[in-house]
Design a protein around this motif. Sequence first.
Motif, PDB file in Angstrom:
ATOM      1  N   CYS A 372       0.839  -1.199   0.000  1.00  0.00           N
ATOM      2  CA  CYS A 372       0.000   0.000   0.000  1.00  0.00           C
ATOM      3  C   CYS A 372       0.876   1.251   0.000  1.00  0.00           C
ATOM      4  CB  CYS A 372      -0.926  -0.018   1.216  1.00  0.00           C
ATOM      5  SG  CYS A 372      -1.922   1.478   1.394  1.00  0.00           S
ATOM      6  N   LEU A 373       1.934   1.259   0.821  1.00  0.00           N
ATOM      7  CA  LEU A 373       2.845   2.408   0.860  1.00  0.00           C
ATOM      8  C   LEU A 373       3.505   2.630  -0.498  1.00  0.00           C
ATOM      9  CD1 LEU A 373       4.861   2.344   4.219  1.00  0.00           C
ATOM     10  CD2 LEU A 373       3.270   4.078   3.405  1.00  0.00           C
ATOM     11  N   ARG A 374       3.973   1.558  -1.097  1.00  0.00           N
ATOM     12  CA  ARG A 374       4.638   1.681  -2.392  1.00  0.00           C
ATOM     13  C   ARG A 374       3.650   2.135  -3.461  1.00  0.00           C
ATOM     14  NH1 ARG A 374       7.803  -3.580  -3.816  1.00  0.00           N
ATOM     15  NH2 ARG A 374       8.568  -2.205  -5.473  1.00  0.00           N
ATOM     16  N   GLY A 375       2.412   1.653  -3.388  1.00  0.00           N
ATOM     17  CA  GLY A 375       1.396   2.075  -4.345  1.00  0.00           C
ATOM     18  C   GLY A 375       1.070   3.561  -4.210  1.00  0.00           C
ATOM     19  N   LEU A 376       0.999   4.037  -2.956  1.00  0.00           N
ATOM     20  CA  LEU A 376       0.754   5.463  -2.708  1.00  0.00           C
ATOM     21  C   LEU A 376       1.911   6.296  -3.255  1.00  0.00           C
ATOM     22  CD1 LEU A 376      -0.954   7.680  -1.229  1.00  0.00           C
ATOM     23  CD2 LEU A 376       0.486   7.251   0.779  1.00  0.00           C
ATOM     24  N   ALA A 377       3.142   5.843  -2.994  1.00  0.00           N
ATOM     25  CA  ALA A 377       4.314   6.577  -3.473  1.00  0.00           C
ATOM     26  C   ALA A 377       4.390   6.582  -4.998  1.00  0.00           C
ATOM     27  CB  ALA A 377       5.584   5.959  -2.876  1.00  0.00           C
ATOM     28  N   GLN A 378       4.057   5.453  -5.616  1.00  0.00           N
ATOM     29  CA  GLN A 378       4.101   5.382  -7.074  1.00  0.00           C
ATOM     30  C   GLN A 378       3.066   6.328  -7.689  1.00  0.00           C
ATOM     31  OE1 GLN A 378       6.450   3.526  -8.670  1.00  0.00           O
ATOM     32  NE2 GLN A 378       5.774   4.598 -10.524  1.00  0.00           N
ATOM     33  N   ALA A 379       1.883   6.390  -7.089  1.00  0.00           N
ATOM     34  CA  ALA A 379       0.845   7.311  -7.583  1.00  0.00           C
ATOM     35  C   ALA A 379       1.300   8.758  -7.464  1.00  0.00           C
ATOM     36  CB  ALA A 379      -0.452   7.087  -6.808  1.00  0.00           C
ATOM     37  N   GLU A 380       2.018   9.078  -6.382  1.00  0.00           N
ATOM     38  CA  GLU A 380       2.551  10.431  -6.212  1.00  0.00           C
ATOM     39  C   GLU A 380       3.615  10.723  -7.271  1.00  0.00           C
ATOM     40  OE1 GLU A 380       3.565  14.184  -4.154  1.00  0.00           O
ATOM     41  OE2 GLU A 380       1.788  12.968  -4.542  1.00  0.00           O
ATOM     42  N   CYS A 381       4.480   9.755  -7.551  1.00  0.00           N
ATOM     43  CA  CYS A 381       5.518   9.954  -8.567  1.00  0.00           C
ATOM     44  C   CYS A 381       4.902  10.192  -9.945  1.00  0.00           C
ATOM     45  CB  CYS A 381       6.438   8.731  -8.624  1.00  0.00           C
ATOM     46  SG  CYS A 381       7.509   8.522  -7.188  1.00  0.00           S
ATOM     47  N   GLU A 382       3.819   9.515 -10.221  1.00  0.00           N
ATOM     48  CA  GLU A 382       3.161   9.624 -11.529  1.00  0.00           C
ATOM     49  C   GLU A 382       2.124  10.738 -11.567  1.00  0.00           C
ATOM     50  OE1 GLU A 382       1.588   5.734 -12.133  1.00  0.00           O
ATOM     51  OE2 GLU A 382       3.567   4.765 -12.304  1.00  0.00           O
ATOM     52  N   GLN A 383       2.052  11.520 -10.480  1.00  0.00           N
ATOM     53  CA  GLN A 383       1.120  12.648 -10.374  1.00  0.00           C
ATOM     54  C   GLN A 383      -0.334  12.195 -10.573  1.00  0.00           C
ATOM     55  OE1 GLN A 383       2.550  15.635 -13.131  1.00  0.00           O
ATOM     56  NE2 GLN A 383       4.234  16.221 -11.788  1.00  0.00           N
ATOM     57  N   ARG A 384      -0.642  11.029 -10.020  1.00  0.00           N
ATOM     58  CA  ARG A 384      -2.005  10.504 -10.106  1.00  0.00           C
ATOM     59  C   ARG A 384      -2.804  10.769  -8.836  1.00  0.00           C
ATOM     60  NH1 ARG A 384      -2.343   5.405  -9.892  1.00  0.00           N
ATOM     61  NH2 ARG A 384      -0.160   4.750  -9.673  1.00  0.00           N
ATOM     62  N   LEU A 385      -2.176  11.338  -7.810  1.00  0.00           N
ATOM     63  CA  LEU A 385      -2.897  11.617  -6.573  1.00  0.00           C
ATOM     64  C   LEU A 385      -3.725  12.889  -6.722  1.00  0.00           C
ATOM     65  CD1 LEU A 385      -0.403  10.844  -3.666  1.00  0.00           C
ATOM     66  CD2 LEU A 385      -2.249   9.431  -4.535  1.00  0.00           C
ATOM     67  N   GLU A 386      -4.979  12.820  -6.367  1.00  0.00           N
ATOM     68  CA  GLU A 386      -5.847  13.997  -6.390  1.00  0.00           C
ATOM     69  C   GLU A 386      -5.403  14.986  -5.301  1.00  0.00           C
ATOM     70  OE1 GLU A 386      -8.304  14.635  -8.419  1.00  0.00           O
ATOM     71  OE2 GLU A 386      -8.494  12.720  -9.478  1.00  0.00           O
ATOM     72  N   THR A 393      -9.163   6.804  -1.890  1.00  0.00           N
ATOM     73  CA  THR A 393      -9.689   5.473  -1.549  1.00  0.00           C
ATOM     74  C   THR A 393      -9.727   4.537  -2.756  1.00  0.00           C
ATOM     75  OG1 THR A 393     -11.933   6.366  -1.834  1.00  0.00           O
ATOM     76  CG2 THR A 393     -11.065   6.262   0.418  1.00  0.00           C
ATOM     77  N   THR A 394      -9.480   5.052  -3.953  1.00  0.00           N
ATOM     78  CA  THR A 394      -9.383   4.186  -5.129  1.00  0.00           C
ATOM     79  C   THR A 394      -8.081   3.387  -5.132  1.00  0.00           C
ATOM     80  OG1 THR A 394      -8.452   6.030  -6.392  1.00  0.00           O
ATOM     81  CG2 THR A 394     -10.834   5.688  -6.534  1.00  0.00           C
ATOM     82  N   LEU A 395      -7.106   3.813  -4.315  1.00  0.00           N
ATOM     83  CA  LEU A 395      -5.839   3.085  -4.205  1.00  0.00           C
ATOM     84  C   LEU A 395      -6.007   1.906  -3.261  1.00  0.00           C
ATOM     85  CD1 LEU A 395      -3.354   6.088  -3.826  1.00  0.00           C
ATOM     86  CD2 LEU A 395      -3.816   4.760  -5.890  1.00  0.00           C
ATOM     87  N   LYS A 396      -5.423   0.783  -3.612  1.00  0.00           N
ATOM     88  CA  LYS A 396      -5.549  -0.423  -2.800  1.00  0.00           C
ATOM     89  C   LYS A 396      -4.906  -0.211  -1.434  1.00  0.00           C
ATOM     90  CE  LYS A 396      -4.750  -5.412  -2.888  1.00  0.00           C
ATOM     91  NZ  LYS A 396      -4.180  -6.553  -3.655  1.00  0.00           N
ATOM     92  N   GLY A 397      -5.665  -0.477  -0.383  1.00  0.00           N
ATOM     93  CA  GLY A 397      -5.159  -0.361   0.982  1.00  0.00           C
ATOM     94  C   GLY A 397      -5.464   0.963   1.649  1.00  0.00           C
ATOM     95  N   ILE A 398      -5.973   1.950   0.884  1.00  0.00           N
ATOM     96  CA  ILE A 398      -6.330   3.248   1.463  1.00  0.00           C
ATOM     97  C   ILE A 398      -7.831   3.259   1.710  1.00  0.00           C
ATOM     98  CG2 ILE A 398      -6.330   5.744   1.166  1.00  0.00           C
ATOM     99  CD1 ILE A 398      -3.559   4.707   1.340  1.00  0.00           C
TER     100      ILE A 398
END
Length: 453
Positions: A372-386, A393-398
């Motif tokens: 979950c942590l790595r998925g959150l970080a990857q989304a931030e790197c790819e500028q996919r975080l709202e 909550t669309t991210l797995k584990g959030i």
Amino acid sequence: MLDPDRCRVARLSRDARFDGRFFVGVTTTGIYCRPICPARPPRDDNVRYFPSAVSAAQAGFRPCLRCRPDSAPDSPAWHGNHTTLRRALRLIDEGALSQASLGALCERLGIGERYLRLLFQQHLGVSPKAYALHRQCLFAKQLLHQSALPVADIAYASGFTSLRRFNDAFRRQVGHAPRELRRTPGPPSQDLTLTLAYRPPYAWEWLRDFLAERRIDTLEWEDERHYGRYIQWGAARGHFTAKHLPERSCFRVTLTLDDLGALSPVVRNIRRVLDLDADTTLIEAQLQKMLPEAFPLVEGLRLPGLWSPFEAGVRAVLGQQVSVSAAQRHTTRLVEALGEPTAEGGHHFPTAARIAASDLTFLRMPQARRDCLRGLAQAECEQRLEDDPRCWTTLKGIGPWSADYAALRGTSHPDIWLGGDLGVKRALAALDTLEPDLAAPWRSYLTLQLWSR
């Protein structure tokens, strides 16, 4: 519209609770002041009232050199009640219009230029560019008063790319040339010291203890009157220490930053982290109406902000289903393992790129939480975080709790209800009935009041 009778009583009493909620223009001098200005009060027929400093400036008044309206806490009225407007103000305060065009800002907001201008006229009475220019000049005025920075550095730190344009804009907005406001400069220093005001009361002891319980030793520091931490803003790196001065209703902030171009948004973020712009008297008056009479409110309670939504999200994931002390230990290991070392022997909070590239096996937790942590970080790197963590909550584990916690501490959202939190549930068990929706739009402060039980 401002009620002249109420404004008159407030300015004559110099009540600090009204500081920043309106400004006083004096027609005989052409100056506008804060309601707490120590100067002799003018006659009523020589006074005009304004909801914001920028509206007073646009009416042709220049800021007072005694009470310095640039140092007043921001009024909640500036934010309006529109989500798009709030986001636009935040982006402009971070330098969106000094670095790009109005069209680029509207593209980020997903709206047209005409609609954005309409929002600003309805809520602030000025255009987006006029608002941005006034904020830049007021920040420059604060630096001229409180720092020994050269004028050229102040122009750059305030978002101007040309010293000539800075001088022209400053003279139009403030009514003086920058060098006319220059205090006797001291020796050049890498550290800046700024005064950041708030409206009393301020529950510093509660906030200090809350932050101390969750402190990461190599990232943050605190004592009886201070809180500080290492910070990063884009490519800029630095640190700040805020000293609470209750007798002056302000914090004295000592700040070191290696890129002055990031200074303005960094100072704005420090204000958010310490929740200096909240009008707690107004908030607590509404909360008291829906709470039992026997419920003791903590006066001046502030939102305990974190430096970024991403950091708040990481801390929320590390705090899932564990105690506060266990979450602190997990976060300490993460910071010490992946945080960028500082010259002073501390660490910055780890970047998303470093977390995404790590297997995180040094964290003693289920593999699903590491993923979950790595998925959150990857989304931030790819500028996919709202921008709004509640959409994560669309991210797995959030789940909803993690997303809401990140919004409350990472963006200082005022209306987050953590009804599923264990501490909130325990406090609710001692109350007969409670309808959290009645606390809107201040449910974040209701959550904190219940945490304080």
